[in-house]
Design an enzyme around this catalytic site. Structure first.
Site, short mmCIF file in Angstrom:
data_model
loop_
_atom_site.label_atom_id
_atom_site.label_comp_id
_atom_site.label_asym_id
_atom_site.label_seq_id
_atom_site.Cartn_x
_atom_site.Cartn_y
_atom_site.Cartn_z
N GLU A 1 0.69 -0.80 0.06
CA GLU A 1 0.15 -0.02 -0.15
C GLU A 1 0.91 1.39 -0.38
O GLU A 1 1.77 0.87 0.12
CB GLU A 1 -0.76 -0.09 1.13
CG GLU A 1 -2.40 -0.83 0.99
CD GLU A 1 -3.03 -0.58 1.90
OE1 GLU A 1 -2.86 -0.15 2.97
OE2 GLU A 1 -3.77 -1.33 2.78
N ASP B 1 -0.50 5.30 0.95
CA ASP B 1 -1.08 5.29 1.72
C ASP B 1 -1.52 6.94 1.62
O ASP B 1 -0.57 7.45 2.81
CB ASP B 1 -1.72 4.99 3.61
CG ASP B 1 -1.99 3.30 3.34
OD1 ASP B 1 -2.54 3.05 2.02
OD2 ASP B 1 -2.13 3.14 3.96
N GLU C 1 -3.62 9.33 5.10
CA GLU C 1 -4.86 9.36 5.69
C GLU C 1 -4.90 10.25 6.16
O GLU C 1 -4.07 10.86 7.00
CB GLU C 1 -4.78 7.93 6.38
CG GLU C 1 -4.43 6.40 6.11
CD GLU C 1 -3.79 5.44 7.05
OE1 GLU C 1 -5.03 4.73 7.07
OE2 GLU C 1 -3.20 5.32 7.72
#
Length: 211
Positions: free
Chosen positions: A26, A28, A30
């Site tokens: 991944e 990411d 966030e």
């Protein structure tokens, strides 16, 4: 992707924009919600070959709920770079030579809003106030330039030398980009796993080899 985040009291929410493979690789973005009047934190993370624990958090220098801002990934065989409005905020270099797994599998794009109030805002001290629901983030103007994986016969499995993102200009940061990254790291960093010696008495191998 242009994103406008949840306005008002968004404590406990996590708005996510990320790339993920089928076996837990991944990249990411966030966005950790906040109590009204407090700054959003942007956490980035990298999972490579299932290995995580590479969190990095910054304080954004603008209100990301007031208007749309652009969040981007540059991912090639040399590094993965995270951008906010064309400003590099993080780089994860390909350090396979040091034994550090690098993300090289096909990925899909995902977006979501989820309940992270057990950790997201002040380490879980501020919970979601469901009286303020629904929580809405807006996404628009998604653009992608990539090779499309279609198995061994796809352009991704062929030589990558003709792809613009593999060219020399994108194999390292420019001097201007490196300067902008240093400003972010020196002035807006809230947490960097590479400086967490309590968590990592022996720092991960990539921490001294990010450029």
């Amino acid at each position: 992707m242009e994103i406008k985040l949840i306005a008002g009291d968004s404590a406990g929410t996590v708005t996510a924009y990320y790339l993920s493979s089928e076996i837990n690789d991944e990249f990411d973005f966030e966005f950790l919600g906040n109590v009204s009047g407090q700054p959003y934190l942007l956490q980035t993370n990298v999972y490579s070959n299932g290995t995580s624990g590479r969190e990095h958090r910054i304080r954004l220098w603008f209100d990301p709920a007031a208007d749309y801002h652009t969040y981007s990934f540059l991912w090639n065989n040399y590094h993965a770079v995270f951008f906010v409005d064309s400003i590099p905020i993080r780089i994860f270099a390909n350090n396979q030579a040091l034994g550090v797994p690098y993300v090289s599998r096909p990925m899909r794009l995902y977006v979501s809003i989820w309940n992270g109030d057990y950790w997201a805002t002040r380490f879980g001290k501020d919970k979601i106030n469901w009286n303020h629901a629904p929580f809405v983030a807006s996404f628009r103007n998604f653009k992608v330039d990539a090779c499309i994986w279609k198995g061994q016969d796809s352009e991704c499995s062929a030589s990558t030398s003709n792809l613009w993102w593999e060219q020399e200009a994108h194999q390292t940061l420019s001097s201007e980009q490196a300067f902008m990254l240093s400003i972010v790291q020196n002035n807006y960093t809230d947490y960097d796993y590479c400086k967490d010696v309590k968590r990592y008495p022996t720092l991960p191998a990539e921490c001294n080899h990010q450029f």
